[in-house]
Design a protein around this motif. Structure first.
Motif, PDB file in Angstrom:
ATOM      1  N   THR A 126     -44.376  16.487  16.196  1.00 53.79           N
ATOM      2  CA  THR A 126     -43.703  15.206  16.468  1.00 53.79           C
ATOM      3  C   THR A 126     -43.403  14.974  17.943  1.00 53.79           C
ATOM      4  OG1 THR A 126     -41.593  16.299  15.951  1.00 53.79           O
ATOM      5  CG2 THR A 126     -42.637  15.025  14.189  1.00 53.79           C
ATOM      6  N   HIS A 127     -43.676  15.975  18.788  1.00 54.37           N
ATOM      7  CA  HIS A 127     -43.403  15.829  20.217  1.00 54.37           C
ATOM      8  C   HIS A 127     -44.611  16.325  21.018  1.00 54.37           C
ATOM      9  CE1 HIS A 127     -39.419  16.204  18.294  1.00 54.37           C
ATOM     10  NE2 HIS A 127     -39.039  15.317  19.205  1.00 54.37           N
ATOM     11  N   PRO A 163     -42.256  30.306  24.994  1.00 60.68           N
ATOM     12  CA  PRO A 163     -43.345  29.377  25.297  1.00 60.68           C
ATOM     13  C   PRO A 163     -42.867  27.988  25.738  1.00 60.68           C
ATOM     14  CG  PRO A 163     -43.618  30.383  23.114  1.00 60.68           C
ATOM     15  CD  PRO A 163     -42.235  30.667  23.557  1.00 60.68           C
ATOM     16  N   GLN A 164     -43.752  27.333  26.499  1.00 54.20           N
ATOM     17  CA  GLN A 164     -43.680  25.901  26.751  1.00 54.20           C
ATOM     18  C   GLN A 164     -44.990  25.322  26.233  1.00 54.20           C
ATOM     19  OE1 GLN A 164     -42.885  25.337  30.952  1.00 54.20           O
ATOM     20  NE2 GLN A 164     -40.689  25.658  30.652  1.00 54.20           N
ATOM     21  N   ALA A 165     -44.885  24.279  25.441  1.00 54.53           N
ATOM     22  CA  ALA A 165     -46.075  23.814  24.737  1.00 54.53           C
ATOM     23  C   ALA A 165     -46.274  22.320  24.907  1.00 54.53           C
ATOM     24  CB  ALA A 165     -45.968  24.166  23.246  1.00 54.53           C
ATOM     25  N   PHE A 166     -47.568  21.926  24.908  1.00 58.91           N
ATOM     26  CA  PHE A 166     -47.902  20.540  25.188  1.00 58.91           C
ATOM     27  C   PHE A 166     -49.179  20.128  24.459  1.00 58.91           C
ATOM     28  CE2 PHE A 166     -46.214  22.825  28.785  1.00 58.91           C
ATOM     29  CZ  PHE A 166     -45.119  22.064  29.176  1.00 58.91           C
ATOM     30  N   SER A 167     -49.224  18.856  24.146  1.00 58.21           N
ATOM     31  CA  SER A 167     -50.506  18.251  23.818  1.00 58.21           C
ATOM     32  C   SER A 167     -51.310  18.251  25.111  1.00 58.21           C
ATOM     33  CB  SER A 167     -50.290  16.830  23.312  1.00 58.21           C
ATOM     34  OG  SER A 167     -51.521  16.178  23.153  1.00 58.21           O
ATOM     35  N   ILE A 168     -52.566  18.629  25.057  1.00 57.86           N
ATOM     36  CA  ILE A 168     -53.310  18.829  26.291  1.00 57.86           C
ATOM     37  C   ILE A 168     -53.419  17.564  27.132  1.00 57.86           C
ATOM     38  CG2 ILE A 168     -55.588  18.422  25.260  1.00 57.86           C
ATOM     39  CD1 ILE A 168     -56.616  20.669  27.182  1.00 57.86           C
ATOM     40  N   VAL A 192     -42.915  19.769  35.449  1.00 59.13           N
ATOM     41  CA  VAL A 192     -43.986  18.873  35.895  1.00 59.13           C
ATOM     42  C   VAL A 192     -44.021  17.630  35.017  1.00 59.13           C
ATOM     43  CG1 VAL A 192     -46.470  18.641  36.277  1.00 59.13           C
ATOM     44  CG2 VAL A 192     -45.325  20.798  36.814  1.00 59.13           C
ATOM     45  N   VAL A 193     -43.926  17.828  33.694  1.00 58.42           N
ATOM     46  CA  VAL A 193     -43.920  16.690  32.783  1.00 58.42           C
ATOM     47  C   VAL A 193     -42.677  15.827  33.017  1.00 58.42           C
ATOM     48  CG1 VAL A 193     -43.774  16.000  30.354  1.00 58.42           C
ATOM     49  CG2 VAL A 193     -45.297  17.872  31.026  1.00 58.42           C
ATOM     50  N   LEU A 194     -41.528  16.466  33.154  1.00 53.27           N
ATOM     51  CA  LEU A 194     -40.279  15.725  33.340  1.00 53.27           C
ATOM     52  C   LEU A 194     -40.324  14.862  34.598  1.00 53.27           C
ATOM     53  CD1 LEU A 194     -37.408  15.418  32.134  1.00 53.27           C
ATOM     54  CD2 LEU A 194     -36.675  17.196  33.736  1.00 53.27           C
ATOM     55  N   ARG A 195     -40.930  15.396  35.666  1.00 50.17           N
ATOM     56  CA  ARG A 195     -40.942  14.658  36.936  1.00 50.17           C
ATOM     57  C   ARG A 195     -42.016  13.588  36.987  1.00 50.17           C
ATOM     58  NH1 ARG A 195     -41.173  17.248  43.084  1.00 50.17           N
ATOM     59  NH2 ARG A 195     -41.282  15.244  44.179  1.00 50.17           N
ATOM     60  N   TYR A 196     -43.202  13.918  36.497  1.00 45.64           N
ATOM     61  CA  TYR A 196     -44.327  13.005  36.694  1.00 45.64           C
ATOM     62  C   TYR A 196     -44.642  12.131  35.476  1.00 45.64           C
ATOM     63  CZ  TYR A 196     -44.933  15.569  41.000  1.00 45.64           C
ATOM     64  OH  TYR A 196     -44.719  16.136  42.254  1.00 45.64           O
ATOM     65  N   LEU A 197     -44.093  12.496  34.325  1.00 42.00           N
ATOM     66  CA  LEU A 197     -44.218  11.651  33.126  1.00 42.00           C
ATOM     67  C   LEU A 197     -42.822  11.462  32.542  1.00 42.00           C
ATOM     68  CD1 LEU A 197     -47.381  13.157  31.333  1.00 42.00           C
ATOM     69  CD2 LEU A 197     -47.284  11.149  32.827  1.00 42.00           C
ATOM     70  N   PRO A 198     -41.941  10.784  33.239  1.00 44.46           N
ATOM     71  CA  PRO A 198     -40.540  10.672  32.808  1.00 44.46           C
ATOM     72  C   PRO A 198     -40.355   9.987  31.462  1.00 44.46           C
ATOM     73  CG  PRO A 198     -41.019   9.148  34.609  1.00 44.46           C
ATOM     74  CD  PRO A 198     -42.202  10.055  34.499  1.00 44.46           C
ATOM     75  N   ASP A 199     -41.350   9.258  31.005  1.00 43.26           N
ATOM     76  CA  ASP A 199     -41.226   8.576  29.716  1.00 43.26           C
ATOM     77  C   ASP A 199     -41.562   9.486  28.534  1.00 43.26           C
ATOM     78  OD1 ASP A 199     -40.482   6.227  30.957  1.00 43.26           O
ATOM     79  OD2 ASP A 199     -42.540   5.484  31.121  1.00 43.26           O
ATOM     80  N   VAL A 200     -42.075  10.689  28.835  1.00 41.69           N
ATOM     81  CA  VAL A 200     -42.402  11.647  27.771  1.00 41.69           C
ATOM     82  C   VAL A 200     -41.211  12.578  27.558  1.00 41.69           C
ATOM     83  CG1 VAL A 200     -43.909  13.533  27.027  1.00 41.69           C
ATOM     84  CG2 VAL A 200     -44.876  11.566  28.258  1.00 41.69           C
ATOM     85  N   PRO A 201     -40.543  12.510  26.407  1.00 40.89           N
ATOM     86  CA  PRO A 201     -39.400  13.406  26.171  1.00 40.89           C
ATOM     87  C   PRO A 201     -39.851  14.851  25.972  1.00 40.89           C
ATOM     88  CG  PRO A 201     -39.886  12.135  24.198  1.00 40.89           C
ATOM     89  CD  PRO A 201     -40.784  11.593  25.272  1.00 40.89           C
ATOM     90  N   VAL A 202     -39.067  15.764  26.510  1.00 43.56           N
ATOM     91  CA  VAL A 202     -39.353  17.191  26.352  1.00 43.56           C
ATOM     92  C   VAL A 202     -38.346  17.765  25.353  1.00 43.56           C
ATOM     93  CG1 VAL A 202     -39.570  19.429  27.478  1.00 43.56           C
ATOM     94  CG2 VAL A 202     -40.201  17.339  28.722  1.00 43.56           C
ATOM     95  N   TYR A 203     -38.832  18.115  24.177  1.00 42.46           N
ATOM     96  CA  TYR A 203     -37.969  18.644  23.116  1.00 42.46           C
ATOM     97  C   TYR A 203     -37.655  20.113  23.399  1.00 42.46           C
ATOM     98  CZ  TYR A 203     -36.294  19.865  18.451  1.00 42.46           C
ATOM     99  OH  TYR A 203     -35.535  20.307  17.399  1.00 42.46           O
ATOM    100  N   VAL A 204     -36.419  20.526  23.086  1.00 43.22           N
ATOM    101  CA  VAL A 204     -35.995  21.900  23.358  1.00 43.22           C
ATOM    102  C   VAL A 204     -35.783  22.674  22.062  1.00 43.22           C
ATOM    103  CG1 VAL A 204     -34.292  23.387  24.477  1.00 43.22           C
ATOM    104  CG2 VAL A 204     -34.896  21.179  25.506  1.00 43.22           C
ATOM    105  N   VAL A 205     -36.519  23.768  21.910  1.00 42.45           N
ATOM    106  CA  VAL A 205     -36.382  24.691  20.782  1.00 42.45           C
ATOM    107  C   VAL A 205     -35.386  25.781  21.174  1.00 42.45           C
ATOM    108  CG1 VAL A 205     -37.595  26.555  19.562  1.00 42.45           C
ATOM    109  CG2 VAL A 205     -38.622  24.288  19.709  1.00 42.45           C
ATOM    110  N   LYS A 206     -34.592  26.205  20.222  1.00 44.13           N
ATOM    111  CA  LYS A 206     -33.608  27.257  20.477  1.00 44.13           C
ATOM    112  C   LYS A 206     -34.303  28.590  20.724  1.00 44.13           C
ATOM    113  CE  LYS A 206     -29.555  29.540  18.466  1.00 44.13           C
ATOM    114  NZ  LYS A 206     -28.672  29.631  17.264  1.00 44.13           N
TER     115      LYS A 206
END
Length: 455
Positions: A126-127, A163-168, A192-206
């Motif tokens: 979902t993210h 891990p940090q994970a992303f859709s490619i 990098v995602v937070l700075r350059y794609l600010p509209d993409v939310p970064v979900y945090v797993v515990k």
């Protein structure tokens, strides 16, 4: 459905660790740190493929490590670069023609759990960007030189892990923009995602505190202790599917309790089993000549030995000052020297067959307890011994592990504790099943935790 690619970032040189070899090659619990790390992803059924990103000078080392471990999911060994983000870019470029998820993980975080990996993969449904983090136990301060200028609200702060994970397509797009920025500088893919794609939310797993990163020399002591306390769960292989036909096993302490159940289950699954104990064959594991004679007899009749299992042990639940010295010596001789004797005398046989060697500890090994001073200290020694010998004998193909059962209904326990409700104790059959699963696993240097099923 997108394939999940685990990218193991192993391009470090170990400068801050102060070692002559890269930190990912530091050995703990029988294996290199990077071997433990890759093993975790290799075992996760939801990981489709693994890529290792290496310092270019170490490519051949990693090729040998992959072959040695017989990993099936490692498909690529990629060259990293000078900066950490160069390693991420290497993986992005390698998979840019596929619609996949990239799951980046530090090679020097070997204690990442299956729960974390599963939660990250779940979040990817979902993210498009997922991080792992733990709450900060300490107050974080902002400084200007040597003076505090701010104290952020700790409840909103987390310490990042991997891990940090992303859709490619997301991580590729973020880096495409970042590389066009002359001021670009980062050590973190989510940043990098937070700075350059600010509209993409970064979900945090515990995350978990044990998911630590080996960075400084002091970390080696913590990592060693965490591995000692880490309880590996038994392999989930269906016990009914295991066939030990043509295998030869020697069980010391095989006449009663857990040992008797191990013997029975091995025989029922086709193994040729030789059982030795003080009561039935006069075999005292504390006497190296007795152990040597038993192994010689088994090898002479069967031609070879594949497995050696030692369940022999004694428990004297008494205060130290009240114990007879002869009782103390006998306990140490059986519990600890018996372990040493079995290992030494088994070595030449197991080296020929790339065999398995299993000992038993107890949950009391984690700390000394009143009335258990000798028992718990010898059980702690067995854990250290197993981890050390697993490392020494790894190149010989011998796997050495330690079973750690919860309180188990055995004659030894009944003798010391009397009658206890069955539902508070582990049944010896469950411990025997875990032992058989360990025999057919690729574990080495591990403490295999066996617990009752909670109702």
């Amino acid at each position: 459905m997108k394939r999940n690619i685990a990218v193991i970032l192993a391009g470090g040189t170990g400068t801050r660790l102060g070692m002559s070899t890269p930190k990912q090659f530091y050995k703990v619990a029988g294996k290199m740190v990077v071997e433990h790390t890759v093993d975790v992803f290799e075992r996760n059924p939801r990981i489709d493929e693994i890529a290792i990103v290496s310092n270019p000078m170490l490519i051949s080392d990693f090729e040998n490590i992959v072959l040695h471990n017989k990993w099936r999911k490692v498909k690529k060994i990629l060259k990293g670069g000078k900066e950490r983000y160069d390693s991420s870019l290497s993986a992005i470029r390698a998979y840019e023609d596929e619609d996949v998820n990239l799951i980046f993980h530090d090679a020097v975080r070997p204690l990442v759990s299956q729960r974390i990996i599963d939660d990250v993969i779940d979040a990817l449904s979902t993210h498009d960007a997922v991080d792992v983090a733990v709450p900060s136990a300490d107050t974080i301060i902002g400084v200007d030189g040597d003076f505090i200028h701010s104290v952020p609200d700790r409840s909103k702060l987390r310490r990042g892990q991997t891990p940090q994970a992303f859709s490619i397509d997301v991580i590729r797009s973020a880096y495409d923009k970042a590389l066009r920025d002359p001021a670009f500088k980062t050590t973190d893919d989510c940043g990098v995602v937070l700075r350059y794609l600010p509209d993409v939310p970064v979900y945090v797993v515990k995350g978990e505190e044990s998911n630590m990163k080996l960075t400084y020399k002091e970390d080696t002591f913590m990592l060693d202790k965490l591995f000692q306390l880490k309880n590996t769960q038994p392999d989930n292989t269906d016990i009914e599917s295991i066939d030990f036909g043509s295998r030869v096993a020697v069980v010391f302490g095989g006449s009663y309790g857990i040992g008797a159940d191990i013997v029975r289950m091995l025989v029922n699954r086709g193994a040729q089993v030789f059982s030795f104990s003080r009561g039935t064959t006069g075999t005292d594991v504390g006497n190296k000549d007795c152990v040597a004679e038993a192994l010689k007899k088994a090898a002479g009749e069967a031609g070879h030995i594949d497995y050696v299992i030692c369940t022999a042990g004694v428990l004297n639940k008494e205060p130290l000052a009240a114990m007879d010295y002869s009782t103390i010596v006998a306990a140490v001789q059986t519990n600890y020297m018996g372990t040493v004797n079995v290992a030494l005398q088994s070595y030449s046989y197991l080296r020929r067959t790339s065999g398995r060697l299993i000992f038993f500890t107890s949950s009391s090994y984690t700390r000394g307890r009143a009335f258990y001073s000798i028992y718990s200290s010898t059980k702690a020694a067995i854990v250290n011994f197993v981890q050390a010998v697993a490392q020494e004998w790894d190149d010989d193909g011998i796997k050495v592990n330690c079973i750690n059962p919860e309180r188990t209904k055995t004659p030894m326990r009944v003798k010391n504790f009397g009658t206890e409700p069955d539902d508070t104790l582990l049944q010896p059959e469950k411990v025997a099943e875990a032992t058989l699963r360990t025999l057919v696993s690729e574990y080495t240097g591990q403490v295999i935790d066996v617990r009752r099923e909670k109702k």
